[in-house]
Design a protein around this motif. Structure first.
Motif, PDB file in Angstrom:
ATOM      1  N   CYS B   9     -10.524   5.614   4.330  1.00 15.69           N
ATOM      2  CA  CYS B   9     -11.007   6.027   3.074  1.00 15.69           C
ATOM      3  C   CYS B   9     -12.450   6.069   3.098  1.00 15.69           C
ATOM      4  CB  CYS B   9     -10.903   4.683   2.210  1.00 15.69           C
ATOM      5  SG  CYS B   9      -9.042   4.041   2.236  1.00 15.69           S
ATOM      6  N   PHE B  10     -12.757   7.348   2.337  1.00 11.41           N
ATOM      7  CA  PHE B  10     -14.270   8.037   2.303  1.00 11.41           C
ATOM      8  C   PHE B  10     -14.699   7.708   0.814  1.00 11.41           C
ATOM      9  CE2 PHE B  10     -12.442   9.730   6.256  1.00 11.41           C
ATOM     10  CZ  PHE B  10     -13.295   9.565   7.040  1.00 11.41           C
ATOM     11  N   GLY B  11     -15.922   8.001   0.659  1.00  6.98           N
ATOM     12  CA  GLY B  11     -16.684   8.128  -0.606  1.00  6.98           C
ATOM     13  C   GLY B  11     -16.502   6.970  -1.347  1.00  6.98           C
ATOM     14  N   GLY B  12     -16.300   7.155  -2.712  1.00  3.56           N
ATOM     15  CA  GLY B  12     -16.022   6.094  -3.589  1.00  3.56           C
ATOM     16  C   GLY B  12     -14.493   5.317  -3.551  1.00  3.56           C
ATOM     17  N   LEU B  13     -13.768   5.885  -2.584  1.00  4.89           N
ATOM     18  CA  LEU B  13     -12.452   5.267  -2.309  1.00  4.89           C
ATOM     19  C   LEU B  13     -12.759   4.417  -1.161  1.00  4.89           C
ATOM     20  CD1 LEU B  13      -9.974   8.084  -2.861  1.00  4.89           C
ATOM     21  CD2 LEU B  13     -10.268   5.912  -4.379  1.00  4.89           C
ATOM     22  N   ALA B  14     -13.847   4.068  -0.550  1.00  3.60           N
ATOM     23  CA  ALA B  14     -14.122   3.184   0.635  1.00  3.60           C
ATOM     24  C   ALA B  14     -13.912   1.616   0.057  1.00  3.60           C
ATOM     25  CB  ALA B  14     -15.310   3.381   1.241  1.00  3.60           C
ATOM     26  N   ALA B  15     -13.896   1.521  -1.111  1.00  5.72           N
ATOM     27  CA  ALA B  15     -13.968   0.390  -1.790  1.00  5.72           C
ATOM     28  C   ALA B  15     -12.298  -0.389  -1.775  1.00  5.72           C
ATOM     29  CB  ALA B  15     -14.268   0.210  -3.425  1.00  5.72           C
ATOM     30  N   LEU B  16     -11.372   0.719  -1.279  1.00  8.10           N
ATOM     31  CA  LEU B  16     -10.039   0.350  -1.283  1.00  8.10           C
ATOM     32  C   LEU B  16      -9.679  -0.387   0.029  1.00  8.10           C
ATOM     33  CD1 LEU B  16      -7.997   3.315  -2.426  1.00  8.10           C
ATOM     34  CD2 LEU B  16      -8.479   1.074  -3.546  1.00  8.10           C
ATOM     35  N   SER B  17     -10.830  -0.249   0.916  1.00  6.56           N
ATOM     36  CA  SER B  17     -10.282  -0.622   2.458  1.00  6.56           C
ATOM     37  C   SER B  17     -11.420  -1.829   2.776  1.00  6.56           C
ATOM     38  CB  SER B  17     -10.027   0.260   3.679  1.00  6.56           C
ATOM     39  OG  SER B  17     -11.481   1.000   3.722  1.00  6.56           O
ATOM     40  N   PRO B  24      -3.245   0.003   7.026  1.00  8.14           N
ATOM     41  CA  PRO B  24      -2.017   0.220   7.208  1.00  8.14           C
ATOM     42  C   PRO B  24      -1.134   0.417   5.595  1.00  8.14           C
ATOM     43  CG  PRO B  24      -2.490  -1.888   7.587  1.00  8.14           C
ATOM     44  CD  PRO B  24      -3.864  -1.516   7.277  1.00  8.14           C
ATOM     45  N   LEU B  25      -0.384   1.473   5.931  1.00 11.61           N
ATOM     46  CA  LEU B  25       0.586   1.569   4.661  1.00 11.61           C
ATOM     47  C   LEU B  25       1.767   1.919   5.041  1.00 11.61           C
ATOM     48  CD1 LEU B  25       0.099   1.788   1.405  1.00 11.61           C
ATOM     49  CD2 LEU B  25       0.143   4.081   1.971  1.00 11.61           C
ATOM     50  N   GLU B  26       2.993   1.385   4.277  1.00 13.03           N
ATOM     51  CA  GLU B  26       4.281   1.537   4.653  1.00 13.03           C
ATOM     52  C   GLU B  26       4.415   2.870   3.610  1.00 13.03           C
ATOM     53  OE1 GLU B  26       6.775  -0.082   6.450  1.00 13.03           O
ATOM     54  OE2 GLU B  26       4.948  -0.669   7.425  1.00 13.03           O
ATOM     55  N   LEU B  27       5.060   3.852   4.249  1.00 15.90           N
ATOM     56  CA  LEU B  27       5.531   5.085   3.063  1.00 15.90           C
ATOM     57  C   LEU B  27       6.927   5.478   3.523  1.00 15.90           C
ATOM     58  CD1 LEU B  27       4.337   7.163   1.377  1.00 15.90           C
ATOM     59  CD2 LEU B  27       3.828   8.666   3.409  1.00 15.90           C
ATOM     60  N   ILE B  40      -0.200   4.320  -2.373  1.00 13.59           N
ATOM     61  CA  ILE B  40      -1.462   3.677  -2.020  1.00 13.59           C
ATOM     62  C   ILE B  40      -2.016   2.727  -3.373  1.00 13.59           C
ATOM     63  CG2 ILE B  40      -3.862   4.116  -1.915  1.00 13.59           C
ATOM     64  CD1 ILE B  40      -3.225   6.365  -0.495  1.00 13.59           C
ATOM     65  N   ALA B  41      -1.661   3.412  -4.510  1.00 11.95           N
ATOM     66  CA  ALA B  41      -2.032   2.699  -5.838  1.00 11.95           C
ATOM     67  C   ALA B  41      -1.185   1.504  -5.973  1.00 11.95           C
ATOM     68  CB  ALA B  41      -1.723   3.642  -6.985  1.00 11.95           C
ATOM     69  N   ARG B  42      -0.077   1.566  -5.654  1.00  6.29           N
ATOM     70  CA  ARG B  42       1.213   0.218  -5.499  1.00  6.29           C
ATOM     71  C   ARG B  42       0.421  -0.780  -4.617  1.00  6.29           C
ATOM     72  NH1 ARG B  42       5.863   2.627  -4.315  1.00  6.29           N
ATOM     73  NH2 ARG B  42       5.887   3.565  -6.244  1.00  6.29           N
ATOM     74  N   ALA B  43       0.124  -0.507  -3.485  1.00  5.39           N
ATOM     75  CA  ALA B  43      -0.044  -1.504  -2.394  1.00  5.39           C
ATOM     76  C   ALA B  43      -1.493  -2.087  -2.805  1.00  5.39           C
ATOM     77  CB  ALA B  43      -0.155  -0.514  -1.058  1.00  5.39           C
ATOM     78  N   LEU B  52     -11.071   3.228  -9.985  1.00  6.19           N
ATOM     79  CA  LEU B  52     -10.569   3.741  -8.594  1.00  6.19           C
ATOM     80  C   LEU B  52      -9.212   4.446  -8.644  1.00  6.19           C
ATOM     81  CD1 LEU B  52     -11.363   0.393  -6.465  1.00  6.19           C
ATOM     82  CD2 LEU B  52     -12.159   2.701  -6.005  1.00  6.19           C
ATOM     83  N   ALA B  53      -8.383   4.078  -9.728  1.00  5.26           N
ATOM     84  CA  ALA B  53      -6.954   4.851  -9.678  1.00  5.26           C
ATOM     85  C   ALA B  53      -7.323   6.107 -10.120  1.00  5.26           C
ATOM     86  CB  ALA B  53      -6.176   3.973 -10.919  1.00  5.26           C
TER      87      ALA B  53
END
Lengths: 165, 90
Positions: B9-17, B24-27, B40-43, B52-53
């Motif tokens: 995750c980069f930039g402002g979305l680095a807050a997600l990790s 890791p993400l199941e898809l 991603i939003a669900r996880a 963030l959304a």
């Protein structure tokens, strides 16, 4: 992965070290050329009314090199295969007054040098996966809003368009 | 078919990790870039109206060699992807 991507006609560099402004002219010099155009971006003191102390740059480097290479190849297709193009972008921490991006284009004539230089910086700003975290004098920091990549592919038809910065 | 993707995750979305670690993400496949963003939003349990959304909505997906816009199918062969919020180079 090395931070330098180079071929005979263009050189792309993403660097934590300060940008030497002479690098573009040195790479682009060729006895066949009568023109050299360059662009330098610096960290400015005020942005949207806030006092800035510096910017931290982040990039997804493998993709950034790919995108910048595509932009250079597009410039060659549009403005002529005889160009020589230099692109360097700073990563990591910078302070007010530091150069953050350097573009240089060598060409036989001034028109293609100037137009290709403008094309490369505009496309870089709209397409290169680079993000800036701006730091303010009051101690706050914030990611700078930018250009969305998710809804459509930017095409060469938009060359010459200008952004707000 | 379900696959596990590792996201950077980069930039402002680095807050997600947390701590900048790859996530890791199941898809479920086949999936478009838009489908991946929903996953991603669900996880991450993002509230739809959260900052963030909204930033995730404006983001693209990247591999080392190309950018996937919302309508693009994510190739099943890719296991490492990047979340690319709006860019601000220069």
């Amino acid at each position: 992965m090395p931070d330098l991507l180079t071929c005979d006609r263009h050189q792309i560099e993403l660097s934590l070290a300060p940008i030497p402004l002479s690098a573009a002219a040195e790479f682009c010099h060729d006895d066949r050329y009568g023109a050299f155009a360059s662009f330098v971006g610096w960290v400015r003191r005020v942005n949207v009314g806030r006092l800035v102390t510096g910017i931290t740059y982040q990039s997804f480097q493998p993709l950034c090199r790919t995108v910048l290479t595509e932009i250079c190849q597009e410039a060659e297709q549009v403005f002529g295969q005889e160009l020589r193009i230099y692109v360097q972008h700073r990563l990591g921490e910078t302070r007010v007054g530091d150069p953050t991006v350097l573009i240089g284009v060598g060409a036989i004539h001034r028109d293609e040098a100037c137009e290709a230089c403008r094309y490369v910086i505009e496309e870089l700003k709209h397409r290169a996966p680079i993000w800036k975290l701006e730091h303010y004098e009051d101690g706050d920091s914030g990611w700078v809003p930018g250009n969305c990549l998710c809804q459509e592919r930017r095409s060469r038809d938009r060359r010459g368009s200008t952004g707000p910065e | 078919m379900t696959t596990t993707i590792t996201l950077i995750c980069f930039g402002g979305l680095a807050a997600l990790s947390p701590e900048g670690q790859p996530m890791p993400l199941e898809l479920d496949l086949p999936a478009t870039a838009a489908d991946l963003k929903v996953a991603i939003a669900r996880a991450c349990d993002l509230m739809p109206d959260s900052a963030l959304a909204q930033l995730l909505q404006k983001s693209a997906i990247g591999s080392e060699t190309r950018i996937y816009i919302d309508s693009d199918l994510i190739p099943a062969s890719l296991s490492h992807l990047a979340l690319l919020p709006p860019v601000s180079g220069g």
